[in-house]
Design a protein around this motif. Structure first.
Motif, PDB file in Angstrom:
ATOM      1  N   ASP A 134       0.957  -1.282  -0.140  1.00 23.28           N
ATOM      2  CA  ASP A 134      -0.340  -0.223  -0.153  1.00 23.28           C
ATOM      3  C   ASP A 134       0.448   0.916  -0.009  1.00 23.28           C
ATOM      4  O   ASP A 134       0.225   2.254  -0.693  1.00 23.28           O
ATOM      5  CB  ASP A 134      -0.671   0.119   1.403  1.00 23.28           C
ATOM      6  N   LEU A 136       4.023   1.673  -0.511  1.00 23.38           N
ATOM      7  CA  LEU A 136       4.282   1.320  -2.468  1.00 23.38           C
ATOM      8  C   LEU A 136       3.636   1.864  -3.367  1.00 23.38           C
ATOM      9  O   LEU A 136       4.294   3.413  -4.220  1.00 23.38           O
ATOM     10  CB  LEU A 136       4.810   0.589  -2.746  1.00 23.38           C
ATOM     11  N   VAL A 137       2.366   1.432  -3.082  1.00 23.15           N
ATOM     12  CA  VAL A 137       1.371   2.572  -4.201  1.00 23.15           C
ATOM     13  C   VAL A 137       1.530   3.475  -4.055  1.00 23.15           C
ATOM     14  O   VAL A 137       1.002   4.633  -5.037  1.00 23.15           O
ATOM     15  CB  VAL A 137      -0.136   1.572  -4.453  1.00 23.15           C
ATOM     16  N   TYR A 140       4.686   5.646  -5.075  1.00 24.11           N
ATOM     17  CA  TYR A 140       5.075   5.760  -6.223  1.00 24.11           C
ATOM     18  C   TYR A 140       3.548   5.942  -7.665  1.00 24.11           C
ATOM     19  O   TYR A 140       4.201   5.717  -8.350  1.00 24.11           O
ATOM     20  CB  TYR A 140       5.398   4.351  -6.718  1.00 24.11           C
ATOM     21  N   THR A 141       2.915   4.898  -7.155  1.00 24.44           N
ATOM     22  CA  THR A 141       1.776   5.266  -8.271  1.00 24.44           C
ATOM     23  C   THR A 141       0.878   6.456  -8.014  1.00 24.44           C
ATOM     24  O   THR A 141       1.067   7.281  -9.192  1.00 24.44           O
ATOM     25  CB  THR A 141       0.997   3.599  -8.106  1.00 24.44           C
ATOM     26  N   TYR A 142       0.287   6.772  -6.837  1.00 24.51           N
ATOM     27  CA  TYR A 142      -0.706   7.837  -6.829  1.00 24.51           C
ATOM     28  C   TYR A 142       0.987   9.978  -6.196  1.00 24.51           C
ATOM     29  O   TYR A 142      -0.020  10.356  -6.586  1.00 24.51           O
ATOM     30  CB  TYR A 142      -1.303   7.893  -5.664  1.00 24.51           C
TER      31      TYR A 142
ATOM     32  N   ASN B  14      12.264   3.727 -10.054  1.00 24.66           N
ATOM     33  CA  ASN B  14      10.701   4.777  -9.608  1.00 24.66           C
ATOM     34  C   ASN B  14       9.725   4.076 -10.654  1.00 24.66           C
ATOM     35  O   ASN B  14       8.715   3.620 -10.429  1.00 24.66           O
ATOM     36  CB  ASN B  14      10.853   5.832 -10.002  1.00 24.66           C
ATOM     37  N   ASP B  18       6.320   1.970  -9.612  1.00 22.54           N
ATOM     38  CA  ASP B  18       5.071   2.478 -10.439  1.00 22.54           C
ATOM     39  C   ASP B  18       4.404   1.267 -10.952  1.00 22.54           C
ATOM     40  O   ASP B  18       2.868   0.603 -10.462  1.00 22.54           O
ATOM     41  CB  ASP B  18       5.363   3.661 -11.162  1.00 22.54           C
ATOM     42  N   GLY B  21       3.189  -1.321  -8.104  1.00 19.51           N
ATOM     43  CA  GLY B  21       1.971  -0.592  -7.684  1.00 19.51           C
ATOM     44  C   GLY B  21       0.772  -0.688  -8.305  1.00 19.51           C
ATOM     45  O   GLY B  21      -0.192  -1.536  -7.563  1.00 19.51           O
ATOM     46  N   HIS B  24      -0.456  -4.318  -7.835  1.00 19.69           N
ATOM     47  CA  HIS B  24      -1.412  -4.048  -6.528  1.00 19.69           C
ATOM     48  C   HIS B  24      -2.822  -3.999  -6.824  1.00 19.69           C
ATOM     49  O   HIS B  24      -3.442  -4.380  -5.772  1.00 19.69           O
ATOM     50  CB  HIS B  24      -0.367  -3.389  -5.707  1.00 19.69           C
TER      51      HIS B  24
END
Lengths: 185, 238
Positions: A134, A136-137, A140-142, B14, B18, B21, B24
């Protein structure tokens, strides 16, 4: 005219919060209850989550997308885990498992070779400790900042940094294991 | 070189995080889909709905207040700018009036080899507080207002230059006696604005006398008679 347009824009943001609640209230409540097994605590968690969502809702253009849904689950789940940990005053065993992770880093090329295995890696990481996946998301994603993540998850900034570091190390361990498994085949 | 390589490696990592992520998130969504039925059966307590209704009302009020103050901030900035322009233009209009322009500040710039010095010098132009009087619109080069005085209904203005030359201008309502020293002078009749005038010329002092419907005037100076006539013709009522 400017005043009118701004009012409309602002109204849309406000409607977004209402729409999120209308669409996802069951999911939010279910996720919180799934962790806590307590109706009152689950309700508290949903309330905190809604309050926190208000500050970040403008970052989501489409509230019906998977990204929004995923964000809500991550937020509620982590808030619930926090309360659960406080209630039980238990230490996170999964975290302890990773304390002795070696610093034998994989290089980026080795990571890239395993890109086709990302789904499995994400799954394993979430199984090992959902908080790691979570955090990590969120980072790096959000693209949330450490400060924002700390605020969202009711953690200190240091705690978020530690979780991120552990998440990366856990990821390395998973990949090394997978790598060795494949080599031995 | 190492720094660049590290940067690239960090960017790659990174991107990889990502990607993990994203996976996930997909796993989470798949998990939600699998539990869809269970989730839809979930009963949200009424107290939570009640809390949300109250919360959203307060939130809307807060947003409206914040929005109002933000608007106010923007509008007040614009109003301030408009007011500034208005005040500035009024100031310019006010300062352009003759009465306010009585005191003019001359900026004198003195250049030296090593430095330039700047000083502001107050130059007194005309400080006459009479209600009704005539004042020349033209004066020979170098002449400036010296002083003004009123003696027994006769208003006297003196103009001087740097060479200590002077022009004395007297004016009085018609019927007032003006005493003019024309001893040893040669008197001729001349015209000032197509009206007859008397010019008395003698070495060191020329005197021009003329009048209009209201005032009698006298100009006295060592300057040439032609110059005196030119000054006389430039008289403007103040």
């Amino acid at each position: 005219m400017i005043l009118l347009l701004s009012t409309i824009g602002d109204e849309q943001t406000r409607n977004k919060v209402e729409e999120v609640y209308r669409l996802y209230r069951k999911l939010l409540y279910y996720t919180a209850y799934d962790v806590l097994k307590d109706y009152h605590e689950a309700e508290d968690v949903v309330q905190s989550a809604i309050i926190k969502i208000c500050d970040h809702i403008h970052k989501f253009d489409d509230i019906k997308c998977n990204k929004m849904k995923g964000f809500l689950v991550i937020l509620v789940r982590n808030l619930a885990i926090n309360i659960y940990n406080q209630r039980k005053r238990r230490s996170d065993l999964n975290m302890d498992k990773l304390e002795n992770v070696t610093n034998d880093d994989l290089n980026p090329e080795q990571y890239m070779l395993k890109i086709d295995n990302a789904e499995w890696v994400a799954q394993k990481l979430a199984q090992l400790n959902p908080e790691y996946a979570d955090v990590l998301v969120l980072r790096y994603t959000y693209q949330f900042t450490i400060d924002e993540i700390a605020c969202l998850m009711n953690l200190t900034e240091n705690n978020v940094r530690v979780k991120l570091c552990r998440a990366r190390k856990a990821l390395q361990e998973l990949l090394k294991g997978d790598y060795h498994e494949r080599e031995s085949r | 070189m190492n720094g660049k390589a590290d940067d690239k490696a960090e960017k790659l990592m990174n991107a990889y995080y990502d990607y993990i992520g994203d996976q996930h998130l997909e796993n989470i969504c798949r998990d939600i889909e699998a539990r869809e039925e269970e989730i839809s059966r979930t009963k949200v307590p009424e107290s939570l709905d009640g809390w949300f209704a109250q919360f959203i009302t307060q939130y809307k009020q807060k947003q409206a207040t914040r929005f109002f103050f933000n608007r106010l901030k923007i509008v007040s900035t614009k109003v301030a700018a408009v007011l500034f322009v208005l005040v500035a233009s009024m100031l310019i209009v006010t300062l352009s009036v003759d009465a306010i322009r009585m005191k003019v500040f001359n900026l004198l710039l003195e250049s030296n080899d090593t430095y330039s010095s700047v000083r502001v010098e107050e130059k007194t132009e005309v400080s006459i507080e009479w209600e009704k009087y005539y004042f020349p619109a033209w004066l020979p080069e170098g002449f400036r207002f010296g002083f003004a005085n009123e003696l027994k209904n006769v208003k006297i203005i003196e103009f001087t230059n740097d060479k200590n030359q002077f022009i004395l201008f007297s004016q009085a309502m018609n019927g007032t006696e003006l005493q003019i020293n024309t001893e040893d002078g040669r008197q001729t009749t001349v015209e000032v604005n197509q009206q007859p005038a008397i010019l008395s010329e003698k070495p060191g002092e020329n005197i021009l006398f003329w009048n209009n419907d209201e005032f009698s005037f006298c100009l006295s100076s060592e300057m040439d008679g032609v110059i005196l006539i030119k000054i006389a013709e430039s008289m403007k009522k103040k």
